[in-house]
Design a protein around this motif. Structure first.
Motif, short mmCIF file in Angstrom:
data_model
loop_
_atom_site.label_atom_id
_atom_site.label_comp_id
_atom_site.label_asym_id
_atom_site.label_seq_id
_atom_site.Cartn_x
_atom_site.Cartn_y
_atom_site.Cartn_z
N GLU A 167 18.02 -17.55 16.77
CA GLU A 167 17.49 -17.99 15.51
C GLU A 167 17.35 -16.69 14.53
O GLU A 167 17.03 -15.63 14.77
CB GLU A 167 16.32 -18.61 15.68
N SER A 168 17.81 -17.06 13.38
CA SER A 168 17.53 -16.14 12.03
C SER A 168 17.63 -17.07 10.85
O SER A 168 18.41 -17.98 10.73
CB SER A 168 18.67 -14.90 12.16
N ARG A 169 17.13 -16.30 9.73
CA ARG A 169 17.36 -17.08 8.46
C ARG A 169 18.78 -17.09 8.08
O ARG A 169 19.36 -18.20 7.34
CB ARG A 169 16.37 -16.40 7.42
N ASP A 170 19.38 -15.98 8.26
CA ASP A 170 20.90 -15.83 7.67
C ASP A 170 21.66 -16.95 8.76
O ASP A 170 22.54 -17.68 8.04
CB ASP A 170 21.46 -14.72 7.96
N LEU A 171 21.61 -17.10 9.97
CA LEU A 171 22.22 -18.00 10.70
C LEU A 171 22.02 -19.59 10.16
O LEU A 171 22.78 -20.46 9.88
CB LEU A 171 22.01 -17.90 11.99
N PHE A 172 20.61 -19.80 9.82
CA PHE A 172 20.26 -21.17 9.23
C PHE A 172 21.05 -21.41 7.76
O PHE A 172 21.35 -22.46 7.51
CB PHE A 172 18.85 -21.18 9.10
N ARG A 173 21.08 -20.26 7.27
CA ARG A 173 21.76 -20.40 5.84
C ARG A 173 23.04 -20.82 5.97
O ARG A 173 23.68 -21.60 5.25
CB ARG A 173 21.58 -19.28 5.00
N ASP A 174 23.92 -20.19 6.88
CA ASP A 174 25.27 -20.54 7.33
C ASP A 174 25.44 -22.14 7.45
O ASP A 174 26.31 -22.71 7.16
CB ASP A 174 25.89 -19.76 8.47
N ALA A 204 10.80 -21.81 10.82
CA ALA A 204 10.78 -23.11 9.92
C ALA A 204 10.20 -22.68 8.64
O ALA A 204 10.90 -23.14 7.50
CB ALA A 204 10.42 -24.21 10.70
N GLN A 205 9.11 -22.23 8.57
CA GLN A 205 8.29 -21.88 7.48
C GLN A 205 9.22 -20.71 6.55
O GLN A 205 9.31 -20.78 5.40
CB GLN A 205 7.24 -21.02 7.73
N GLN A 206 9.87 -19.73 7.15
CA GLN A 206 10.82 -18.64 6.43
C GLN A 206 12.03 -19.52 5.95
O GLN A 206 12.66 -19.32 4.96
CB GLN A 206 11.23 -17.75 7.38
N CYS A 207 12.47 -20.73 6.58
CA CYS A 207 13.64 -21.46 6.32
C CYS A 207 13.48 -22.54 5.26
O CYS A 207 14.43 -23.39 4.99
CB CYS A 207 14.57 -21.69 7.24
N ALA A 208 12.22 -22.93 5.20
CA ALA A 208 12.03 -24.37 4.32
C ALA A 208 12.62 -24.45 3.01
O ALA A 208 12.99 -25.55 2.92
CB ALA A 208 10.38 -24.28 4.29
N ASP A 209 12.65 -23.17 2.34
CA ASP A 209 13.18 -23.40 0.94
C ASP A 209 14.69 -23.83 1.07
O ASP A 209 15.31 -24.54 0.29
CB ASP A 209 13.21 -22.37 0.06
N LEU A 210 15.46 -23.38 2.00
CA LEU A 210 16.89 -23.57 2.31
C LEU A 210 16.85 -24.96 2.59
O LEU A 210 18.01 -25.70 2.54
CB LEU A 210 17.51 -22.60 3.35
#
Length: 248
Positions: free
Chosen positions: A83-90, A119-125
Motif C-alpha cells: 500500500e501507498s498513496r501513489d499506488l492508490f492515486r494510480d 485511508a486517512q492519507q488517501c481520503a482526499d483522493l
C-alpha cells in the motif's frame, strides 16, 4: 522530448491508423515505464495518457480489459502489503478513466477497515468516488474539519495565483482557469457531504469561507461565477483557446 513522450505519441498515431494492438502495446509500456525514464510525465501518465487509452478502448475492447487488469493488479497489491498513496492515486485515476468509481469506493471501504492510517492519507483522493457512491457517512468521517479543509484549498489557490502573477503573461490564463475549476469542484464535494449529513450551517460556512479566504477580487469573481453557473470556467477556457487561435 524524451522516450516516454515519443512512445505516447506513437500510441496515438497507431490508434488513428487502426493499428490497435501496437497502440495497446505502447500504452502498456508507457504506463509501466514512463516515470522511470521521464519523471516529469507523472501528470500526463494519469490524465492525457489514460484519456487516449479510453479512446483506444472504444475501438478495441481488449484495451479496456487490459486497463482493468492493471487496476485489479494494483488493487490486489494495495491489499497485500504494497500500500501507498501513489499506488492508490494510480487506481483512482484508472477507475475514473473507466467510469468505475464504485471500484474506488469499494477499495477505500476495505482500506478503512484494514489500513485506517493510509485511508486517512488517501481520503482526499477517494472523496469524489465516495460522493459518487452516495456514501456520505464514510466521506464525512474522513472529511475532518471542513472549514480548515476549505481554507487550505483557498491558500493553495492564492499561492498558485500569486506565482502566476510573478511570471506574468496571458499564457498562464488556461492554467489558472483549470485550477479555479478544480478548486470549485473540491469545495462543492465538501459542501455536498455536509448537506447530505444534515450539517447545513457548516455547509454555508464552508461555502462562504471558499470565497472569503481568496485574496484577489478577480479570483473571487471567477470562483463565484463557477459556483453560480457550473461550466462557466470551461466556457472561459474554450473562449480563451479560440481567441489565442485567432491571434495566431
Amino acid at each position: 522530448m524524451g522516450q516516454a513522450h515519443d512512445v505516447l505519441e506513437r500510441a496515438r498515431a497507431a490508434r488513428l491508423e487502426g493499428r490497435y494492438e501496437d497502440a495497446l502495446r505502447d500504452h502498456l509500456w508507457f504506463h509501466e515505464n514512463a516515470l522511470s525514464v521521464e519523471p516529469g510525465m507523472a501528470g500526463v501518465r494519469l490524465s492525457f495518457a489514460l484519456r487516449d487509452w479510453i479512446y483506444l478502448a472504444e475501438k478495441f475492447p481488449l484495451a479496456r480489459r487490459a486497463l482493468q487488469g492493471l487496476r485489479d493488479r494494483d488493487t490486489a497489491k494495495m491489499l497485500n502489503g504494497g500500500e501507498s498513496r501513489d499506488l492508490f492515486r494510480d487506481i483512482v485515476a484508472i477507475n475514473s478513466a473507466l467510469g468505475e468509481e464504485r471500484a474506488t469506493h469499494d477499495l477505500f471501504e476495505r482500506m478503512d477497515i484494514q489500513m485506517a492510517p493510509l485511508a486517512q492519507q488517501c481520503a482526499d483522493l477517494a472523496l469524489p468516488a465516495l460522493v459518487a457512491a452516495e456514501d456520505y457517512a464514510l466521506a464525512r468521517r474522513y472529511l475532518g474539519d471542513p472549514i480548515a479543509r476549505v481554507k487550505g484549498l483557498a491558500a493553495n489557490l492564492n499561492a498558485y495565483t500569486q506565482e502566476l502573477v510573478k511570471t506574468g503573461g496571458t499564457s498562464s490564463a488556461p492554467a489558472l482557469l483549470s485550477f479555479v475549476l478544480n478548486y470549485t469542484k473540491e469545495v462543492r464535494l465538501v459542501v455536498e457531504v455536509l448537506r447530505r449529513e444534515d450539517e447545513e450551517a457548516l455547509a454555508a460556512q464552508a461555502s462562504q469561507a471558499a470565497l472569503d479566504d481568496l485574496t484577489s477580487d478577480a479570483l473571487r469573481d471567477a470562483v463565484q461565477r463557477e459556483f453560480d453557473t457550473p461550466g462557466a470556467t470551461i466556457a472561459a477556457m474554450v473562449q480563451h483557446a479560440r481567441a489565442n487561435t485567432t491571434e495566431h
